[in-house]
Write a protein that holds these residues in place. Structure first.
Motif, PDB file in Angstrom:
ATOM      1  N   GLY A 188       0.853  -1.188   0.000  1.00  0.00           N
ATOM      2  CA  GLY A 188       0.000   0.000   0.000  1.00  0.00           C
ATOM      3  C   GLY A 188       0.880   1.227   0.000  1.00  0.00           C
ATOM      4  O   GLY A 188       2.026   1.170   0.388  1.00  0.00           O
ATOM      5  N   TRP A 189       0.355   2.288  -0.485  1.00  0.00           N
ATOM      6  CA  TRP A 189       1.112   3.542  -0.483  1.00  0.00           C
ATOM      7  C   TRP A 189       0.746   4.313   0.757  1.00  0.00           C
ATOM      8  O   TRP A 189      -0.348   4.218   1.277  1.00  0.00           O
ATOM      9  CB  TRP A 189       0.778   4.348  -1.727  1.00  0.00           C
ATOM     10  CG  TRP A 189       1.380   3.739  -2.938  1.00  0.00           C
ATOM     11  CD1 TRP A 189       0.915   2.657  -3.619  1.00  0.00           C
ATOM     12  CD2 TRP A 189       2.572   4.126  -3.573  1.00  0.00           C
ATOM     13  NE1 TRP A 189       1.740   2.363  -4.658  1.00  0.00           N
ATOM     14  CE2 TRP A 189       2.770   3.246  -4.668  1.00  0.00           C
ATOM     15  CE3 TRP A 189       3.499   5.131  -3.355  1.00  0.00           C
ATOM     16  CZ2 TRP A 189       3.853   3.362  -5.520  1.00  0.00           C
ATOM     17  CZ3 TRP A 189       4.568   5.247  -4.220  1.00  0.00           C
ATOM     18  CH2 TRP A 189       4.746   4.366  -5.276  1.00  0.00           C
ATOM     19  N   VAL A 190       1.675   5.105   1.215  1.00  0.00           N
ATOM     20  CA  VAL A 190       1.455   5.881   2.429  1.00  0.00           C
ATOM     21  C   VAL A 190       1.626   7.350   2.102  1.00  0.00           C
ATOM     22  O   VAL A 190       2.636   7.755   1.548  1.00  0.00           O
ATOM     23  CB  VAL A 190       2.460   5.480   3.539  1.00  0.00           C
ATOM     24  CG1 VAL A 190       2.275   6.366   4.759  1.00  0.00           C
ATOM     25  CG2 VAL A 190       2.290   4.020   3.905  1.00  0.00           C
TER      26      VAL A 190
ATOM     27  N   ARG B 114      -3.477   9.319  -8.724  1.00  0.00           N
ATOM     28  CA  ARG B 114      -3.048   9.089 -10.110  1.00  0.00           C
ATOM     29  C   ARG B 114      -1.796   8.219 -10.148  1.00  0.00           C
ATOM     30  O   ARG B 114      -1.681   7.308 -10.969  1.00  0.00           O
ATOM     31  CB  ARG B 114      -2.791  10.418 -10.823  1.00  0.00           C
ATOM     32  CG  ARG B 114      -4.062  11.193 -11.141  1.00  0.00           C
ATOM     33  CD  ARG B 114      -3.782  12.389 -12.022  1.00  0.00           C
ATOM     34  NE  ARG B 114      -2.972  13.405 -11.378  1.00  0.00           N
ATOM     35  CZ  ARG B 114      -3.435  14.375 -10.605  1.00  0.00           C
ATOM     36  NH1 ARG B 114      -4.737  14.472 -10.358  1.00  0.00           N
ATOM     37  NH2 ARG B 114      -2.623  15.267 -10.081  1.00  0.00           N
ATOM     38  N   ASP B 115      -0.875   8.474  -9.233  1.00  0.00           N
ATOM     39  CA  ASP B 115       0.401   7.739  -9.215  1.00  0.00           C
ATOM     40  C   ASP B 115       0.220   6.267  -8.873  1.00  0.00           C
ATOM     41  O   ASP B 115       0.935   5.422  -9.406  1.00  0.00           O
ATOM     42  CB  ASP B 115       1.375   8.372  -8.211  1.00  0.00           C
ATOM     43  CG  ASP B 115       1.868   9.741  -8.647  1.00  0.00           C
ATOM     44  OD1 ASP B 115       1.661  10.121  -9.817  1.00  0.00           O
ATOM     45  OD2 ASP B 115       2.448  10.439  -7.791  1.00  0.00           O
ATOM     46  N   VAL B 116      -0.695   5.949  -7.987  1.00  0.00           N
ATOM     47  CA  VAL B 116      -0.845   4.565  -7.530  1.00  0.00           C
ATOM     48  C   VAL B 116      -1.855   3.774  -8.353  1.00  0.00           C
ATOM     49  O   VAL B 116      -1.980   2.565  -8.180  1.00  0.00           O
ATOM     50  CB  VAL B 116      -1.206   4.470  -6.026  1.00  0.00           C
ATOM     51  CG1 VAL B 116      -0.149   5.147  -5.185  1.00  0.00           C
ATOM     52  CG2 VAL B 116      -2.583   5.024  -5.739  1.00  0.00           C
ATOM     53  N   ASP B 117      -2.587   4.443  -9.215  1.00  0.00           N
ATOM     54  CA  ASP B 117      -3.489   3.787 -10.158  1.00  0.00           C
ATOM     55  C   ASP B 117      -4.406   2.757  -9.483  1.00  0.00           C
ATOM     56  O   ASP B 117      -4.448   1.592  -9.862  1.00  0.00           O
ATOM     57  CB  ASP B 117      -2.695   3.148 -11.285  1.00  0.00           C
ATOM     58  CG  ASP B 117      -3.575   2.730 -12.456  1.00  0.00           C
ATOM     59  OD1 ASP B 117      -4.614   3.374 -12.672  1.00  0.00           O
ATOM     60  OD2 ASP B 117      -3.222   1.747 -13.133  1.00  0.00           O
TER      61      ASP B 117
ATOM     62  N   ALA C   8      -4.256   1.534  -6.348  1.00  0.00           N
ATOM     63  CA  ALA C   8      -3.731   0.806  -5.180  1.00  0.00           C
ATOM     64  C   ALA C   8      -4.263   1.477  -3.906  1.00  0.00           C
ATOM     65  O   ALA C   8      -4.535   2.672  -3.896  1.00  0.00           O
ATOM     66  CB  ALA C   8      -2.202   0.815  -5.178  1.00  0.00           C
ATOM     67  N   PRO C   9      -4.422   0.701  -2.834  1.00  0.00           N
ATOM     68  CA  PRO C   9      -4.943   1.287  -1.589  1.00  0.00           C
ATOM     69  C   PRO C   9      -3.983   2.319  -1.005  1.00  0.00           C
ATOM     70  O   PRO C   9      -2.767   2.177  -1.102  1.00  0.00           O
ATOM     71  CB  PRO C   9      -5.089   0.086  -0.658  1.00  0.00           C
ATOM     72  CG  PRO C   9      -4.191  -0.957  -1.207  1.00  0.00           C
ATOM     73  CD  PRO C   9      -4.116  -0.721  -2.687  1.00  0.00           C
ATOM     74  N   ILE C  10      -4.551   3.342  -0.417  1.00  0.00           N
ATOM     75  CA  ILE C  10      -3.770   4.432   0.187  1.00  0.00           C
ATOM     76  C   ILE C  10      -3.981   4.407   1.694  1.00  0.00           C
ATOM     77  O   ILE C  10      -5.115   4.324   2.173  1.00  0.00           O
ATOM     78  CB  ILE C  10      -4.202   5.799  -0.373  1.00  0.00           C
ATOM     79  CG1 ILE C  10      -3.923   5.866  -1.888  1.00  0.00           C
ATOM     80  CG2 ILE C  10      -3.504   6.935   0.366  1.00  0.00           C
ATOM     81  CD1 ILE C  10      -4.509   7.086  -2.560  1.00  0.00           C
TER      82      ILE C  10
ATOM     83  N   GLU D 230     -12.758   7.891  -0.890  1.00  0.00           N
ATOM     84  CA  GLU D 230     -12.474   7.077  -2.070  1.00  0.00           C
ATOM     85  C   GLU D 230     -10.966   6.866  -2.243  1.00  0.00           C
ATOM     86  O   GLU D 230     -10.190   7.810  -2.228  1.00  0.00           O
ATOM     87  CB  GLU D 230     -13.029   7.746  -3.321  1.00  0.00           C
ATOM     88  CG  GLU D 230     -12.820   6.924  -4.567  1.00  0.00           C
ATOM     89  CD  GLU D 230     -13.366   7.607  -5.812  1.00  0.00           C
ATOM     90  OE1 GLU D 230     -12.989   7.177  -6.899  1.00  0.00           O
ATOM     91  OE2 GLU D 230     -14.143   8.563  -5.681  1.00  0.00           O
ATOM     92  N   GLY D 231     -10.577   5.608  -2.368  1.00  0.00           N
ATOM     93  CA  GLY D 231      -9.176   5.255  -2.560  1.00  0.00           C
ATOM     94  C   GLY D 231      -8.389   5.092  -1.274  1.00  0.00           C
ATOM     95  O   GLY D 231      -7.270   4.604  -1.288  1.00  0.00           O
ATOM     96  N   VAL D 232      -8.964   5.518  -0.152  1.00  0.00           N
ATOM     97  CA  VAL D 232      -8.262   5.440   1.130  1.00  0.00           C
ATOM     98  C   VAL D 232      -8.618   4.129   1.812  1.00  0.00           C
ATOM     99  O   VAL D 232      -9.780   3.850   2.086  1.00  0.00           O
ATOM    100  CB  VAL D 232      -8.603   6.643   2.036  1.00  0.00           C
ATOM    101  CG1 VAL D 232      -7.919   6.507   3.389  1.00  0.00           C
ATOM    102  CG2 VAL D 232      -8.216   7.944   1.360  1.00  0.00           C
ATOM    103  N   ASP D 233      -7.591   3.333   2.058  1.00  0.00           N
ATOM    104  CA  ASP D 233      -7.765   2.031   2.698  1.00  0.00           C
ATOM    105  C   ASP D 233      -7.735   2.147   4.219  1.00  0.00           C
ATOM    106  O   ASP D 233      -8.471   1.476   4.921  1.00  0.00           O
ATOM    107  CB  ASP D 233      -6.648   1.099   2.204  1.00  0.00           C
ATOM    108  CG  ASP D 233      -6.761  -0.298   2.755  1.00  0.00           C
ATOM    109  OD1 ASP D 233      -7.842  -0.892   2.622  1.00  0.00           O
ATOM    110  OD2 ASP D 233      -5.760  -0.786   3.309  1.00  0.00           O
TER     111      ASP D 233
END
Length: 85
Positions: free
Chosen positions: A4-6, A37-40, A42-44, A66-69
């Protein structure tokens, strides 16, 4: 790639007047939109500390999740201070 991205949101909000808070929220939103946009897809995970936790919580309430895990808040003021403090 990591699982996941942080996005590390650390804020030092010295004035909680609406115009100042809105300026910070706009900056967070700009960073979040770029990150999405960068993670396309992927969960954030949003990791915050201190006043950044308050700002992150307000951001999610106002701009959506939206998009936030996950939202992690460390040492953040989420409750008003006790009476007389």
């Amino acid at each position: 790639e990591p699982a996941g991205w942080v996005l590390h949101v650390v804020g030092r909000v010295t004035c909680l007047a609406c115009s100042h808070a809105c300026r910070y929220l706009d900056k967070v939103d700009s960073a979040m939109q770029q990150l999405k946009r960068d993670v396309d897809g992927a969960p954030i995970t949003i990791l915050t500390h201190s006043a950044g936790g308050w700002l992150g919580r307000v951001y999610l309430l106002d701009f959506g999740t939206e998009g936030v895990d996950r939202f992690v808040s460390l040492g953040s003021p989420h409750s008003p201070p006790p009476a007389g403090a």
